[in-house]
Scaffold this active site. Structure first.
Site, PDB file in Angstrom:
ATOM      1  CD  GLU A 193      -3.894   3.956   0.171  1.00 15.27           C
ATOM      2  OE1 GLU A 193      -3.394   4.576   0.564  1.00 15.27           O
ATOM      3  OE2 GLU A 193      -3.735   2.860  -0.132  1.00 15.27           O
ATOM      4  CD  GLU A 386      -1.115   2.251  -3.795  1.00 20.47           C
ATOM      5  OE1 GLU A 386      -1.124   1.764  -2.719  1.00 20.47           O
ATOM      6  OE2 GLU A 386      -1.649   3.484  -4.324  1.00 20.47           O
TER       7      GLU A 386
HETATM    8  C1  BGP Z   1      -0.276   3.286   0.116  1.00 19.01           C
HETATM    9  C2  BGP Z   1      -0.115   4.599  -0.877  1.00 19.01           C
HETATM   10  C3  BGP Z   1       1.164   4.340  -1.846  1.00 19.01           C
HETATM   11  C4  BGP Z   1       2.348   3.392  -1.224  1.00 19.01           C
HETATM   12  C5  BGP Z   1       1.725   2.140  -0.376  1.00 19.01           C
HETATM   13  C6  BGP Z   1       2.663   1.472   0.333  1.00 19.01           C
HETATM   14  O1  BGP Z   1      -0.979   3.997   1.006  1.00 19.01           O
HETATM   15  O2  BGP Z   1      -0.957   4.845  -1.945  1.00 19.01           O
HETATM   16  O3  BGP Z   1       1.618   5.389  -1.998  1.00 19.01           O
HETATM   17  O4  BGP Z   1       3.237   4.286  -0.359  1.00 19.01           O
HETATM   18  O5  BGP Z   1       0.810   2.759   0.702  1.00 19.01           O
HETATM   19  O6  BGP Z   1       2.812   1.979   1.886  1.00 19.01           O
HETATM   20  P1  BGP Z   1       4.392   2.318   2.244  1.00 19.01           P
HETATM   21  O7  BGP Z   1       4.902   3.182   1.352  1.00 19.01           O
HETATM   22  O8  BGP Z   1       4.007   3.318   3.550  1.00 19.01           O
HETATM   23  O9  BGP Z   1       5.069   0.924   2.731  1.00 19.01           O
END
Ligand code: BGP
Length: 491
Positions: A193, A386
């Site tokens: 990201e 993701e």
């Molecule tokens: C993205 C990341 C992941 C994952 C996802 C879900 O930004 O790449 O690592 O964590 O977010 O977000 P969160 O865990 O804050 O719910």
């Protein structure tokens, strides 16, 4: 409705990230990364701290964590102990049919300070064991080279991503990974990201700049360096393995105009370009979009940091495929509208969509929309790396199951969107790794209770619990999807 299948070579599986699952945060030579400074805050502490995004709070807070982390709850210290349980976990991934696992390598396990002369042997051995375990279980590795865990030393001593020193350390790190692991995988993602990392005041060193102009210059230099470093990774990887495929990794912030009022449409267009498409322009077209140059000129920045060498590298080393995260969509309006949560940014509320408890709006059709947008804009294969739903859920001890039908519904609808984009819209897509194969620590809130996994882990926000792993109903369903190459999605 036509029942589309996934092709045999479609990379279908799950994703995890080192900082959110390994734990063992200082074991076997590993040193602190910026991720290790992130603390668990309860909901009202977060609101009180006005935590503006999944990264930054403020300098005072960061310095107090550095000075005495024992005063804080730092869940990445323990993760879900993947560091010691990886064999068990990988065999569980196999048991739910996972064909591809996207995982990240902790830079500070390989180069604990980021700039060590020689790599940390124990770190090399750990990841070599991971690769061997994946290959043994016939799971294709997809490696994220850096996932939010820049070595802290590179920030405190070398100004993080704003310095060329950090970029040179990243290049050496990439080369080390290829020399040690290229025989195990052909898929590499440069920086997780990247468009979000550019907003991370800690990794960019902006948090330590008190002067507003210096802060802006630091952020601009960091942005260019992050995409330049990514382009250098493409060059290094292609040089060391001409069969390797390299992807960018961009957090896709999907948004719609609140109305068809031209002002809303323009606002949404500009917002999409300046938060998401600019990153694809840099990684896939190899250009710095003009609106960035206009912004930097308006900020009266000295643009000498944009060197020919960096421009040429970005231009000549574009990615082989476009990988991104997608969870939810939002609404953009020129008026004040009700807002709701989202990955990294708050979004305008969309009355046509339902939301998770964390306010993330569920929009499977949005995935098909954006797949068309980027495929026909950049004409490169896509990989969704993701996608998932975070839920505060509990194991039902009386029935000994966790019936997460909502997660099955979420994943089913998003996978249907992908298959329609491929088969009806002609979009080329080579893989999908859902977030996440196994419950782990949330990036944004550091909560354990925001569970995304196909596999449950018995652990609470404070690290308490047996850490026992159990397969949720969604994990059993996911295996059926894979075993039937997607037919399960249409039954
Ligand atoms: C993205 C990341 C992941 C994952 C996802 C879900 O930004 O790449 O690592 O964590 O977010 O977000 P969160 O865990 O804050 O719910």
């Amino acid at each position: 409705m036509p029942k589309y299948n996934f092709k045999e070579d479609f990379l279908l599986g799950g994703a995890i990230a080192a900082n959110q699952c390994e734990g063992a945060f200082m074991e076997d030579g590993k040193k602190l990364s910026v991720a290790d400074l992130k603390v668990f805050l309860t909901k009202d502490e977060r609101e009180k701290n006005l935590q503006k995004n999944i990264f930054g709070i403020n300098k005072e807070h960061i310095l107090s964590v550095i000075n005495d982390r024992s005063k804080f709850i730092t869940p990445y210290d323990w993760g879900i102990d993947f560091y010691h349980k990886y064999k068990e976990d990988i065999s569980l991934f196999k048991s739910i049919g996972i064909k591809a696992l996207r995982f990240s390598i902790a830079w500070t396990r390989i180069f604990p300070n980021g700039d060590d002369k020689e790599p940390n042997e124990k770190g090399i051995i750990f990841y070599k064991n991971i690769f061997k375990e994946l290959v043994k279980n016939n799971i294709t590795p997809i490696v994220t080279i850096n996932h939010f865990d820049l070595p802290l030393n590179l920030v405190l001593k070398h100004e993080g991503w704003s310095s060329d020193y950090t970029v040179n350390c990243y290049k050496k790190y990439v080369e080390c990974l290829l020399l040690n692991f290229r025989q195990y995988t052909k898929y590499w993602l440069t920086i997780n990201e990247m468009n979000f990392v550019c907003e991370d005041d800690l990794s960019t060193y902006a948090i330590f700049q008190d002067d507003e102009n210096n802060k802006k210059l630091t952020k601009a230099k960091s942005l260019l360096n992050i995409y330049y470093a990514s382009s250098q990774a493409v060059e290094i990887i292609h040089k060391l393995d001409n069969e390797a495929k390299v992807g960018c990794m961009i957090g896709f912030i999907k948004s719609y105009p609140a109305t068809c009022k031209p002002e809303d449409v323009l606002e949404n267009e500009l917002s999409s370009e300046k938060r998401t498409f600019y990153a694809f322009d840099l990684c896939s077209k190899g250009i710095i979009p003009n609106h960035l140059l206009i912004k930097w000129r308006k900020e009266d920045l000295d643009l000498n940091f944009i060197t020919n060498e960096k421009l040429k590298s970005i231009q000549n080393n574009t990615v082989d495929f476009l990988s991104f995260s997608y969870y939810s969509s939002g609404v953009i309006s020129v008026e004040e509208i009700e807002r709701t949560g989202g990955n990294m940014f708050m979004h305008g509320k969309n009355s046509y969509l339902k939301s998770t408890e964390w306010g993330w709006q569920i929009d499977p059709l949005g995935l098909r929309t954006l797949m068309n947008e980027i495929y026909y804009r950049y004409n490169k294969p896509l990989m969704i790396v993701e996608n998932g739903i975070g839920v505060d859920e509990a194991w039902d001890e009386s029935k000994d199951i966790l019936d997460d039908q909502y997660r099955i519904d979420y994943l089913k609808e998003h996978l249907q969107s992908i298959l329609k984009a491929i088969n009806e819209d002609g979009v080329e897509c080579i893989g999908y790794t859902m977030w996440t194969a196994i419950d782990l620590i949330s990036a944004g809130t550091k909560e354990m209770k925001k569970r995304y996994g196909l596999i449950y882990v018995d652990q609470d926000d404070y690290g308490r619990g047996t850490k026992k792993r159990k397969i949720k109903e969604s994990g059993k369903w996911f295996k059926r999807v894979i075993d039937t190459s997607g037919q399960e999605l249409w039954d």
